[in-house]
Design a protein around this motif. Structure first.
Motif, mmCIF file in Angstrom:
data_model
loop_
_atom_site.group_PDB
_atom_site.id
_atom_site.type_symbol
_atom_site.label_atom_id
_atom_site.label_comp_id
_atom_site.label_asym_id
_atom_site.label_seq_id
_atom_site.Cartn_x
_atom_site.Cartn_y
_atom_site.Cartn_z
ATOM 1 N N GLU A 78 0.838 -1.182 0.000
ATOM 2 C CA GLU A 78 0.000 0.000 0.000
ATOM 3 C C GLU A 78 0.883 1.246 0.000
ATOM 4 N N THR A 79 0.266 2.383 -0.263
ATOM 5 C CA THR A 79 0.944 3.680 -0.169
ATOM 6 C C THR A 79 0.491 4.357 1.114
ATOM 7 N N ALA A 80 1.436 4.837 1.914
ATOM 8 C CA ALA A 80 1.115 5.518 3.175
ATOM 9 C C ALA A 80 1.172 7.027 2.944
ATOM 10 N N LEU A 81 0.005 7.665 2.936
ATOM 11 C CA LEU A 81 -0.130 9.091 2.654
ATOM 12 C C LEU A 81 -0.461 9.845 3.933
ATOM 13 N N VAL A 82 0.265 10.932 4.192
ATOM 14 C CA VAL A 82 0.035 11.755 5.381
ATOM 15 C C VAL A 82 -1.083 12.747 5.088
ATOM 16 N N LEU A 83 -2.185 12.648 5.846
ATOM 17 C CA LEU A 83 -3.335 13.543 5.646
ATOM 18 C C LEU A 83 -3.194 14.837 6.432
ATOM 19 N N SER A 84 -2.519 14.772 7.573
ATOM 20 C CA SER A 84 -2.205 15.975 8.341
ATOM 21 C C SER A 84 -0.881 15.726 9.057
ATOM 22 N N ASP A 85 -0.164 16.806 9.362
ATOM 23 C CA ASP A 85 1.182 16.686 9.943
ATOM 24 C C ASP A 85 1.235 15.556 10.962
ATOM 25 N N ALA A 86 2.192 14.660 10.773
ATOM 26 C CA ALA A 86 2.220 13.441 11.589
ATOM 27 C C ALA A 86 3.613 13.183 12.152
ATOM 28 N N GLN A 87 3.623 12.557 13.319
ATOM 29 C CA GLN A 87 4.865 12.060 13.913
ATOM 30 C C GLN A 87 4.738 10.550 14.067
ATOM 31 N N CYS A 88 5.725 9.836 13.547
ATOM 32 C CA CYS A 88 5.735 8.380 13.631
ATOM 33 C C CYS A 88 7.028 7.908 14.277
ATOM 34 N N MET A 89 6.943 6.773 14.934
ATOM 35 C CA MET A 89 8.141 6.101 15.407
ATOM 36 C C MET A 89 8.511 5.047 14.372
ATOM 37 N N ALA A 90 9.733 5.118 13.883
ATOM 38 C CA ALA A 90 10.200 4.166 12.869
ATOM 39 C C ALA A 90 11.094 3.130 13.538
ATOM 40 N N PHE A 91 10.692 1.857 13.422
ATOM 41 C CA PHE A 91 11.417 0.746 14.032
ATOM 42 C C PHE A 91 12.085 -0.098 12.952
ATOM 43 N N SER A 92 13.292 -0.546 13.216
ATOM 44 C CA SER A 92 13.860 -1.604 12.395
ATOM 45 C C SER A 92 13.184 -2.912 12.803
ATOM 46 N N VAL A 93 13.387 -3.955 12.019
ATOM 47 C CA VAL A 93 12.778 -5.244 12.356
ATOM 48 C C VAL A 93 13.221 -5.701 13.735
ATOM 49 N N GLU A 94 14.502 -5.581 14.005
ATOM 50 C CA GLU A 94 15.045 -6.026 15.288
ATOM 51 C C GLU A 94 14.436 -5.243 16.448
ATOM 52 N N GLU A 95 14.307 -3.911 16.260
ATOM 53 C CA GLU A 95 13.743 -3.063 17.320
ATOM 54 C C GLU A 95 12.271 -3.392 17.552
ATOM 55 N N PHE A 96 11.536 -3.635 16.470
ATOM 56 C CA PHE A 96 10.118 -3.944 16.617
ATOM 57 C C PHE A 96 9.911 -5.302 17.282
ATOM 58 N N GLU A 97 10.747 -6.277 16.899
ATOM 59 C CA GLU A 97 10.643 -7.598 17.517
ATOM 60 C C GLU A 97 10.930 -7.528 19.014
ATOM 61 N N ALA A 98 11.914 -6.700 19.383
ATOM 62 C CA ALA A 98 12.230 -6.538 20.798
ATOM 63 C C ALA A 98 11.061 -5.915 21.560
ATOM 64 N N LEU A 99 10.378 -4.956 20.913
ATOM 65 C CA LEU A 99 9.217 -4.324 21.532
ATOM 66 C C LEU A 99 8.081 -5.328 21.716
ATOM 67 N N VAL A 100 7.840 -6.130 20.688
ATOM 68 C CA VAL A 100 6.729 -7.089 20.728
ATOM 69 C C VAL A 100 6.950 -8.140 21.803
ATOM 70 N N LEU A 101 8.182 -8.616 21.930
ATOM 71 C CA LEU A 101 8.476 -9.670 22.900
ATOM 72 C C LEU A 101 8.207 -9.222 24.335
ATOM 73 N N LYS A 102 8.246 -7.914 24.568
ATOM 74 C CA LYS A 102 8.015 -7.389 25.911
ATOM 75 C C LYS A 102 6.574 -6.932 26.108
ATOM 76 N N ASN A 103 5.730 -7.132 25.095
ATOM 77 C CA ASN A 103 4.384 -6.566 25.148
ATOM 78 C C ASN A 103 3.365 -7.595 24.640
ATOM 79 N N ILE A 104 2.837 -8.422 25.557
ATOM 80 C CA ILE A 104 1.888 -9.473 25.187
ATOM 81 C C ILE A 104 0.611 -8.904 24.561
ATOM 82 N N PRO A 105 0.031 -7.814 25.104
ATOM 83 C CA PRO A 105 -1.180 -7.259 24.461
ATOM 84 C C PRO A 105 -0.938 -6.852 23.006
ATOM 85 N N LEU A 106 0.267 -6.381 22.713
ATOM 86 C CA LEU A 106 0.579 -5.993 21.344
ATOM 87 C C LEU A 106 0.609 -7.216 20.428
#
Length: 343
Positions: A67-95
């Motif tokens: 898909e194409t990700a289009l910003v509709l209004s000024d946005a702030q995002c957190m950009a994770f590498s695969v390794e960083e995202f996997e580390a976040l997920v492993l510590k967050n069961i609800p996620l």
């Protein structure tokens, strides 16, 4: 460490087909995920809610964006590498549970759509789909995105049924971008009719490219040569661009062909020739919109030649000319870090 990235309204976080291993979480603002429905062929839009993640499947799977990700209004995002995202997920069961629920719903929806599509023996026309995306951006006054998509259409379908209209739309989008800026201007596709109410000066600017410009033989040759680059046939593409630059009476295609010759030389690893060509080209066209990209190729050529001091200087110049929201900024920043580390 995950990075906070800011995007302005109407900017693109990534295009459909891009390759990236980044996963994003929306902190603030509005982001729309635009994709084509496999059943109807129509473009759909999913609004990302604050706190939701996106780009997950393609990021974790390391395949092209769906898909194409289009910003509709000024946005702030957190950009994770695969390794960083996997580390976040492993510590967050609800996620993890939330991800499983989202993926499960998506798979069920896709399976139902595929079964319906196969039963009806319907097939989406990719040519029309690509043109429709460009038309969508033009109507939304996202002119830079419209130009990009219509140019991609001409790369893949230089003799397509809507090639002439794509060229007209490119020129219309470029005209409006210069006159009004992104997000502003007349509504389209009735832009010409509405501009007639605004006065004869606007009519002259808009009607000329709409009625007199067609995709010439030179234009078809140019976009065919661009497609050769995508097929990694760099020598063939270089010869074609060189011929166009020498023969074409249209300065636009001469300029574009000279730029593409530099890309071919870079991919052929003829770095000295690449630097020489782009240096001359920049001196001749210092205000061309592709100057930043040409400098990037010069800097990368220096880096490949182990001339890290020159590479650092060029990369810093590119960063000074490029907004942080552009992908070129991130690529250049990465190359600068590499060059500085090798000094």
């Amino acid at each position: 460490m995950p990075k906070a990235v800011f995007y302005k309204t109407n900017s693109i976080i990534y295009f459909k087909g891009d390759q990236s291993d980044k996963v994003y979480i929306l902190n603030s603002g509005k982001v729309s995920l635009n994709y084509e429905d496999i059943e109807s062929g129509q473009e759909l839009h999913d609004l990302v809610k604050t706190g939701e993640f996106f780009g997950t499947k393609s990021g974790l799977g390391r395949f092209a964006r769906e898909e194409t990700a289009l910003v509709l209004s000024d946005a702030q995002c957190m950009a994770f590498s695969v390794e960083e995202f996997e580390a976040l997920v492993l510590k967050n069961i609800p996620l993890i549970l939330k991800m499983l629920k989202v993926f499960s719903n998506q798979l069920r929806r896709i399976q139902k759509q595929v079964q319906t599509l196969l039963a009806a023996e319907e097939h989406v026309n990719p040519e029309n789909g690509l043109f429709s995306i460009g038309d969508y951006y033009l109507k939304k006054q996202a002119y830079d995105q419209a130009v990009y998509v219509f140019k991609r259409y001409l790369v893949f379908y230089p003799s397509g049924a809507q090639a002439t209209q794509a060229l007209k739309n490119i020129e219309l989008a470029e005209t409006y971008a210069k006159r009004y800026g992104s997000g502003k201007g007349p509504d389209t596709p009735q832009a010409v009719k509405q501009s007639q109410k605004a006065g004869p000066e606007i009519v002259r600017d808009v009607e000329k490219p709409q009625t007199t410009k067609t995709l010439s033989d030179t234009g078809q040759r140019y976009y065919h040569a661009v497609s050769l680059i995508s097929q990694e046939k760099y020598e063939e593409a270089f010869k074609e661009f060189k011929a166009i630059a020498a023969e074409a009476q249209d300065e636009e295609f001469q300029t574009k062909s000279q730029y593409e010759m530099g890309r071919c030389l870079f991919y052929l690893k003829q770095f000295d020739k690449c630097v020489a060509l782009y240096t001359t080209w920049i001196q001749k066209y210092p205000k061309h919109p592709d100057v930043k990209d040409a400098l990037y190729f010069i800097g990368t050529s220096y880096l490949n030649q182990k001339d890290n001091v020159k590479a650092v200087g060029i990369f810093k110049k590119v960063l000074s000319m490029t907004p942080e929201s552009e992908s070129l900024y991130q690529k250049t920043k990465k190359m600068l870090k590499q060059a500085e580390g090798a000094k």
